[in-house]
Design an enzyme around this catalytic site. Sequence first.
Site, PDB file in Angstrom:
ATOM      1  N   CYS A 179     -25.649  12.597  66.672  1.00 60.20           N
ATOM      2  CA  CYS A 179     -25.694  13.633  66.957  1.00 60.20           C
ATOM      3  C   CYS A 179     -25.337  13.869  68.367  1.00 60.20           C
ATOM      4  O   CYS A 179     -26.431  13.552  69.304  1.00 60.20           O
ATOM      5  CB  CYS A 179     -27.582  13.708  66.455  1.00 60.20           C
ATOM      6  SG  CYS A 179     -28.242  15.622  67.244  1.00 60.20           S
ATOM      7  N   CYS A 207     -33.722  10.614  61.186  1.00 55.82           N
ATOM      8  CA  CYS A 207     -32.775  11.704  60.122  1.00 55.82           C
ATOM      9  C   CYS A 207     -31.102  10.831  60.502  1.00 55.82           C
ATOM     10  O   CYS A 207     -30.511   9.734  60.723  1.00 55.82           O
ATOM     11  CB  CYS A 207     -31.876  12.598  61.849  1.00 55.82           C
ATOM     12  SG  CYS A 207     -30.945  13.444  60.795  1.00 55.82           S
ATOM     13  N   CYS A 251     -35.965  13.542  64.714  1.00 55.69           N
ATOM     14  CA  CYS A 251     -34.572  12.262  64.701  1.00 55.69           C
ATOM     15  C   CYS A 251     -34.992  10.883  63.957  1.00 55.69           C
ATOM     16  O   CYS A 251     -33.472  10.561  64.347  1.00 55.69           O
ATOM     17  CB  CYS A 251     -34.207  12.911  65.976  1.00 55.69           C
ATOM     18  SG  CYS A 251     -34.558  13.737  66.817  1.00 55.69           S
ATOM     19  N   CYS A 304     -34.640  18.469  60.474  1.00 56.28           N
ATOM     20  CA  CYS A 304     -33.570  19.387  61.971  1.00 56.28           C
ATOM     21  C   CYS A 304     -34.717  19.651  61.906  1.00 56.28           C
ATOM     22  O   CYS A 304     -34.119  21.395  62.101  1.00 56.28           O
ATOM     23  CB  CYS A 304     -32.708  19.219  61.829  1.00 56.28           C
ATOM     24  SG  CYS A 304     -31.247  19.558  62.838  1.00 56.28           S
ATOM     25  N   GLU A 317     -30.207  32.645  45.656  1.00 56.65           N
ATOM     26  CA  GLU A 317     -29.443  32.593  46.840  1.00 56.65           C
ATOM     27  C   GLU A 317     -30.161  34.503  47.632  1.00 56.65           C
ATOM     28  O   GLU A 317     -30.070  34.793  48.968  1.00 56.65           O
ATOM     29  CB  GLU A 317     -28.176  32.597  46.907  1.00 56.65           C
ATOM     30  CG  GLU A 317     -27.386  31.533  46.297  1.00 56.65           C
ATOM     31  CD  GLU A 317     -28.168  29.999  47.947  1.00 56.65           C
ATOM     32  OE1 GLU A 317     -28.685  30.649  48.757  1.00 56.65           O
ATOM     33  OE2 GLU A 317     -27.784  29.139  47.372  1.00 56.65           O
TER      34      GLU A 317
END
Length: 362
Positions: A217, A211, A208, A201, A46
Amino acid sequence: MGRRTSSLDANRLQAIGRPLLAWYSRAKRDLPWRRSRDPYAVWVSEIMLQQTQVERVRDSFVRFMAAFPDVHTLANATEDEVLRLWEGLGYYRRARQLHAAAKQIVVRHAGLFPRSVDGLLELPGIGRYTAGAIASIAMNISAPILEANSRRVLARLAAHAAPPDAGGADAALWTLAAAIVPRRHPGRFNQALMDLGAMVCTPRQPRCTACPLAACCAAHQQGREAEIPGRPRRRATESIRESAIVARIGDRVLVLRRGPGEWWEGLWDFPRLSAVGRGLSPAIERSPLLGPLRCGPPQRLGSLTHSVTHHRIAVAVVGCEAVRRGRRAAGLAWVPLAKIGRLAMTSPGRRIAKLAAEWLPE
DNA sequence: AAGTCGGGGTG
DNA sequence: CACCCAGACTT
């Protein structure tokens, strides 16, 4: 209820989890740090991934984990060793803070990670995103995250058009992130949001049709996915010209370590002066940085450019034969060019070393 | 709220 | 060239 498209309503909220996790289970990326849920490995990944793209972290992560397999090994390492394995990733403060946090974990927490978001937040280099990521991924704590990928996903889901740097823009998205993170599998859910943002995205030309969340959305339904989220204002890039000096005595060259408050703190680099061209020679002789250093006529070895945030730096690389070494000082070293690979160097420093190697036969 | 900190890949 | 990136921290 006066809520409209500016935020997700309850129905849309509930609709997210199942299709998102289903998509994730088949489409997720195979990443080295996903082989382990050890908090240490998740933490290292991270920190490396802060403002750094996944593909650029892969190899560094594997090398770093091989060198420092656990928090004790890292805590006992020298800062030079840590920086050398961080080389090329940039944002070197992350490496110094990682090292400091490892020591803190060993000394104050007996080598065990704090098992709460608030506890994690007390470690240097861990902010709201990273604490949420470690807590959810490594500890199964239902904590929200918000970073570049999920921010874009959530902004589009909610048709939240404000750019990331607008006042209060992130606060609304953090609230949304907290509202949707599930109690079960929060880590998978958060990683799914990030993978969706990275793979589907995307900033431009989002896919899309592929998606799993297209049906709920708001941006997609309004046909505004291309304009949401808005772009932040960019600062103008500033051009800088300077000279890098490869001062040589025999097979040794002069390098210096960047000090506190300078760019690349803790890393080695070739000395640089703001003077270029004809003004360079007197600048070398006057430079308190270099000695003063007596050397022969500067000889042009090449040039390179690099960028540091909004600065674009054009570097003329100049070689010169030094007559004697000049002053001794901490952070100043004459190093055989063949051994320069052992130092943690700046990226432009590495390129300058390459030019120097061409200049100096063997 | 705005600036700072790297680097490289991409269009 | 501009844009992008699993942000944190200081002022």
